[in-house]
Motif scaffolding. Structure first.
Motif, PDB file in Angstrom:
ATOM      1  N   TRP A   1      -6.085   2.861   4.015  1.00  0.00           N
ATOM      2  CA  TRP A   1      -6.577   1.606   3.437  1.00  0.00           C
ATOM      3  C   TRP A   1      -6.077   0.358   4.165  1.00  0.00           C
TER       4      TRP A   1
ATOM      5  N   ALA B   1       0.831  -1.210   0.000  1.00  0.00           N
ATOM      6  CA  ALA B   1       0.000   0.000   0.000  1.00  0.00           C
ATOM      7  C   ALA B   1       0.860   1.252   0.000  1.00  0.00           C
TER       8      ALA B   1
ATOM      9  N   ALA C   1      -1.308   5.394   2.717  1.00  0.00           N
ATOM     10  CA  ALA C   1      -1.540   3.947   2.815  1.00  0.00           C
ATOM     11  C   ALA C   1      -2.388   3.618   4.037  1.00  0.00           C
TER      12      ALA C   1
END
Length: 211
Positions: free
Chosen positions: A139, A126, A136
């Protein structure tokens, strides 16, 4: 002394060449065919739609880490990503999935329990994809904070299943937690009586996650 006619000698030499060259040609054909099969097998595994991680790290991570093969449902006890979920969450999921099946909806699992190693790999990917740790974090959580690692979260595939859960999930204590992840569900037992809590915009707004 008997002489062999020129035509016979020529024919004999051609036969000898065929006997030598023929097997070499066959061997080359077989080798090329095997090479094609290996390449084709490799490309087909890379194209597997389950998740991008498996295509890059088949040798390092597998089902034992929580990688989910295609076609898994919440009833697949042989799959660690399902079997290692919190028992209460799994029970509610199966109750909901049974009710959803009456409406022609199936709960497919794209991710459930994950090992810390799997979670860390997802986080590294990510960061590479989104360009920074801060982005990142919207998520993917760390292994220390992810509810997937603790077995308290599941990602459900197919839009009809998430739509069904959005409408009926609270009846089973199943709630979407993040607005940016309509596939991510966790157990909130009080939701059966009081409804699901307000959505966080993304995991960075979740007080369980480090600031």
């Amino acid at each position: 002394m008997t002489r062999t006619p020129p035509l016979a000698r020529t024919t004999t030499r051609r036969i000898r060449r065929l006997l030598v060259v023929g097997p070499l040609v066959v061997l080359a054909v077989i080798t090329a065919a095997l090479g094609y099969q290996v390449a084709n097998s490799s490309s087909s595994s890379t194209a597997s739609p389950s998740n991008a991680l498996r295509s890059d790290h088949l040798g390092a991570l597998g089902e034992a880490d929580g990688v989910v093969p295609d076609g898994v449902t919440v009833f697949d006890d042989a799959i660690p990503a399902v079997a290692n979920l919190d028992p209460g969450l799994l029970k509610s999921l199966r109750q909901a999935a049974t009710a959803a099946a009456d409406d022609g909806v199936e709960f497919s699992v794209t991710s459930g329990w994950r090992s810390p190693g799997y979670q860390n790999q997802l986080l590294r990917e990510a960061v590479s994809k989104y360009g920074s740790e801060d982005e990142a974090a919207r998520w993917v959580a760390t292994a220390a904070t992810s509810p997937h690692v603790s077995g308290d979260a599941i990602d459900i595939g197919r839009s009809d299943a998430t739509a069904w859960l959005s409408k009926h999930g609270a009846e089973y204590g199943l709630c979407q937690i993040y607005r940016n992840e309509p596939w991510h569900y966790e157990l909130r037992a009080h939701a059966i009586d009081r409804g699901c809590p307000r959505l966080y915009a993304d995991p960075t707004q979740d007080p369980r996650m480090p600031r």
